[in-house]
Scaffold this active site. Structure first.
Site, PDB file in Angstrom:
ATOM      1  N   SER A 154       0.958  -1.122  -0.146  1.00  0.00           N
ATOM      2  CA  SER A 154       0.087   0.191   0.017  1.00  0.00           C
ATOM      3  C   SER A 154       0.887   1.314  -0.041  1.00  0.00           C
ATOM      4  O   SER A 154       1.573   1.409  -1.053  1.00  0.00           O
ATOM      5  CB  SER A 154      -1.007  -0.173   1.283  1.00  0.00           C
ATOM      6  OG  SER A 154      -2.070   1.079   1.092  1.00  0.00           O
ATOM      7  N   HIS A 187      -7.511  -5.063  -1.563  1.00  0.00           N
ATOM      8  CA  HIS A 187      -6.362  -4.404  -1.311  1.00  0.00           C
ATOM      9  C   HIS A 187      -5.234  -5.197  -0.821  1.00  0.00           C
ATOM     10  O   HIS A 187      -3.800  -4.810  -0.798  1.00  0.00           O
ATOM     11  CB  HIS A 187      -6.593  -3.297  -0.373  1.00  0.00           C
ATOM     12  CG  HIS A 187      -5.570  -2.331  -0.406  1.00  0.00           C
ATOM     13  ND1 HIS A 187      -4.791  -1.843  -1.394  1.00  0.00           N
ATOM     14  CD2 HIS A 187      -4.715  -1.818   0.981  1.00  0.00           C
ATOM     15  CE1 HIS A 187      -3.873  -1.137  -1.002  1.00  0.00           C
ATOM     16  NE2 HIS A 187      -4.003  -1.080   0.357  1.00  0.00           N
ATOM     17  N   ASP A 218      -8.790  -4.678  -6.065  1.00  0.00           N
ATOM     18  CA  ASP A 218      -8.650  -3.837  -5.222  1.00  0.00           C
ATOM     19  C   ASP A 218      -9.527  -2.359  -5.287  1.00  0.00           C
ATOM     20  O   ASP A 218      -9.143  -1.755  -6.410  1.00  0.00           O
ATOM     21  CB  ASP A 218      -7.165  -3.376  -5.478  1.00  0.00           C
ATOM     22  CG  ASP A 218      -6.662  -2.710  -4.223  1.00  0.00           C
ATOM     23  OD1 ASP A 218      -7.280  -2.075  -3.568  1.00  0.00           O
ATOM     24  OD2 ASP A 218      -5.288  -2.574  -4.001  1.00  0.00           O
TER      25      ASP A 218
END
Length: 725
Positions: free
Chosen positions: A595, A702, A670
């Site tokens: 991320s 995600h 995602d």
């Protein structure tokens, strides 16, 4: 000769049986919570208005209790079978097969529990009388229902049926909204994409006669396709994803009168693209308080509205910043008061409490030194003191505090360096103190705050001793790139460390806001995957750079409009620290993150390509103009306002600088960092003639969870082994 051979085999087998083994990849993934789970108390809660702690047994089949009156001896309050029988008695038309006692339960009063259970036909929101072992109030709603919230008197429950709100009570079910347009979403906790501390979309009034709720109109937001590969012919599933600088959702707050069956909208005004936060009912039920934050996120107005007309009564105060204002909590009215409330803000440098009255006058600052409040607990019986948990030791530790609301005097209740968590009894005399540090797996005590005497409930042993050769870990301090700010770091040495050898390095990074990877608790805040890599002869370093959490406003806000710049500078100070160690192979340094950490990994790989030879970037943001408005614009402003900043950290523009081996991983579903980010980078690498590796998890969002997490960790470990060792 045969006897000697047999003896040798026996000794070899015996030594192997008792030798400590390295972690398997499965243990590195789940072992922290299974094989090596630290002894603990499951789902502890203070029973309201008592000196009793309740919790679940290890099989999740009983609700147990320990009380001061009973000298902390264990008793059984309720079993799973008793609960199941009571449910069958109350709802005879349905079937209940409870696999476990409800983990997420709460005490409404001394004898009333509240929790959710699933029947064969419906979901149920239950209020249960423990003394009578009977259902006190219970509501059935669709198995597809979501976000159910019960009124404090137990007579009504509001819940979501797709994009509409329904209320169920003894008379049946009422449709509060009936929007056929799926672009109109009512009562959802996903309003403003759950930024600004939003964890619900509906609020019952104190008198339980009105329901406040979000009405989100996202029909004007562009649809973003996510491809479902599960069907014979892949399908496109559109989500609403307001990108930075693009058209965003329009949100209003509605008040529904249960008795009159009528709705009104609070007059929150223009512009329509603003954020509505801190939703709080005044205890008398006449007024609703709302924080109005502009889209630029640098100007907050705390407004008071008349719940019967929707009219603005008054702006109590405003908060502005040259960077951003980030409200994260609803207001908290003092016990038995409709005129004074607590507001949490970092406006003076650290997130702390401020006591205001309903005229908007600041009564008193309740902050203490540089302590950042991480968790508000409760008030004492008389409402004279507030208890909370806050940071010390440059953010490494968590301690309990008590503040006198009248004088503002603050008392630190715990002092042992480490991470304290827990809760306070209803009368404010007993502290449930769960403690961990790098040297202490778990130590749970009940502390009598009057006598200062402690009763130990758990003193956990180290679950790794004798089972696995867990490498040495130490917390380190590194000076940031500004030459003065101390940064917290965690260094894990290779197993069977030999100072005369040289080892490759894996830097594990996140680096973004609202995350802290290094803490003074068991394992230093690391996952077992970090230790797995160390067991496989890597030095593993993690540094919480400026921009990360728990160090105050200025520590975090240094990233504003230039994401990645100061974060990278601090990470490179970590590299300088590594290079000062004789056992580090300076030609074999790699980096891994997910991320924001994927953004950092890719940034380090292209901006410091002579240092980092291998990188694994999971779910990375590549171009911040592709990220959603609520988060992205807070830290970067709009692309129209900060084109230089967006250009500077747009990694597609730097793909031609890549030298090392980079593996990019993304979830095809995602909805947070859309796959377009990594695809744009791959395309830029192709144009630049740069080789890059790519892996897609078709069904994951995600992050990669469940059993597939083992596959992910094995892939990361293999990539480092192949290209860095």
């Amino acid at each position: 000769m045969k006897k000697i051979t047999f003896l040798s085999v026996f000794l070899l087998v015996g030594i192997t049986a008792f030798a400590q083994k390295n972690l398997t990849i499965e243990e590195a993934t789940y072992g922290q919570y299974r094989n090596f789970a630290v002894e603990n108390i499951v789902s502890p809660q203070w029973r309201k208005d008592t000196k009793t702690v309740t919790y679940l047994d290890n099989s999740y089949s009983k609700l147990l209790a320990k009380s001061e009156e009973g000298n902390w001896a264990e008793t059984t309050l309720l079993t799973k079978d008793e609960l199941q029988n009571a449910l069958k008695s109350k709802f005879s038309s349905d079937e209940f097969q409870l696999r476990m006692f409800p983990y997420s339960y709460s005490w409404i009063d001394k004898n009333t529990l509240e929790f959710e259970v699933d029947g064969k036909n419906s979901k149920y929101l239950i209020q249960f009388d423990v003394a009578q072992k009977a259902v006190k109030n219970g509501f059935a709603f669709s198995s597809e229902g979501r976000n159910q919230i019960i009124s404090s008197d137990g007579k009504n429950t509001a819940w979501l049926d797709d994009n509409n709100i329904k209320i169920t009570n003894g008379s049946g079910t009422i449709s509060v909204t009936s929007d056929e347009n799926k672009g109109i979403v009512n009562g959802s906790d996903y309003t403003h994409r759950q930024e600004f501390g939003i964890d619900r979309g509906m609020w019952w009034s104190p008198k339980n006669d009105k329901l406040a709720f979000y009405r989100k109109d996202e029909s004007m937001v562009a649809g973003y396709p996510l491809i479902d590969f599960g069907a014979r012919i892949a399908k496109s599933k559109d989500i609403k994803y307001p990108m930075a600088g693009e058209k965003s959702e329009e949100v209003t707050l509605v008040i529904y009168d249960v008795n009159a069956k009528k709705s009104l909208t609070l007059q929150t005004g223009e512009p329509k693209e603003q954020y509505l936060t801190c939703i709080t009912w005044e205890p008398n039920g006449k007024f609703v308080y709302v924080g109005l934050l502009n889209r630029e996120q640098n100007h907050l107005k705390l407004n008071k509205y008349d719940a019967s007309t929707g009219a603005l009564v008054k702006t109590l105060f405003e908060e502005k910043a040259s960077t951003y204002v980030e409200p994260l909590h609803d207001l908290t009215f003092l016990p038995n008061s409709s005129s004074e409330f607590l507001y949490r803000s970092e406006k003076d440098g650290f997130e702390q409490f401020y006591l205001y009255n309903t005229d908007g006058k600041l009564v008193r600052k309740l902050g203490f030194k540089d302590v950042v409040v991480t968790s508000m607990l409760d008030f004492d019986k008389d409402g004279k003191n507030l208890f909370y948990i806050g940071t010390t030791n440059n953010g490494l530790d968590r301690q309990f505090f008590k503040v006198d609301l009248k004088s503002g005097k603050t008392t630190q209740l715990t002092s042992t360096s480490g991470t304290h968590s827990g809760s306070i009894s209803s009368d404010g005399t007993l502290l449930f103190d769960q403690f961990s540090s790098v040297a202490t797996p778990n130590d749970i005590n009940i502390v009598n705050l009057k006598s200062n005497k402690s009763t130990n409930l758990v003193k956990a042993a180290n679950p790794y001793l004798g089972k696995t050769n867990l490498p040495k870990m130490e917390l380190v301090t590194i000076t940031s790139a500004d030459g003065k700010t101390p940064l917290n770091g965690r260094l894990i040495y290779p197993a069977n460390f030999d100072a005369n050898k040289k080892y490759p390095v894996m830097v594990y990074v996140y680096g973004g806001p609202h995350a802290q990877l290094v803490t003074n608790k068991f394992l230093g805040g690391a996952t077992l995957f970090d230790y797995y890599m160390a067991q496989n002869e890597y030095v593993v370093l993690t540094v919480d750079n400026r921009g990360s959490d728990a160090r105050g406003r200025d520590f975090e806000h240094v990233i504003h409009r230039n994401l990645g710049v100061n974060e990278m500078a601090d990470q490179m100070k970590g590299i300088e620290f590594l290079k000062s160690k004789s056992f580090v192979d300076q030609e074999k340094i790699g980096v891994y993150g997910w991320s924001f950490g994927g953004f950092m990994t890719t940034s380090l790989m292209v901006n410091h390509s002579d240092v980092f030879k291998v990188g694994v970037a999971g779910g990375p943001v590549i171009d911040w103009s592709f990220y959603e408005a609520m988060y992205g614009e807070r830290y970067m402003d709009m692309p129209q306002e900060n084109q230089a900043g967006y250009d500077n950290n747009n990694l597609t523009k730097k793909a031609n600088q890549l030298k090392g081996r980079l593996l990019m991983i993304h979830g095809a579903q995602d909805p947070v960092v859309v796959q377009q980010n990594s695809m744009e980078f791959i395309q830029a690498c192709i144009k630049a003639g740069k080789q890059v590796d790519y892996f897609l998890y078709p069904t994951h969002e995600h992050n990669v969870s469940g059993k597939d997490r083992v596959h992910l960790n094995q892939k990361i470990a293999d990539y480092f082994d192949i290209h860095l060792k």
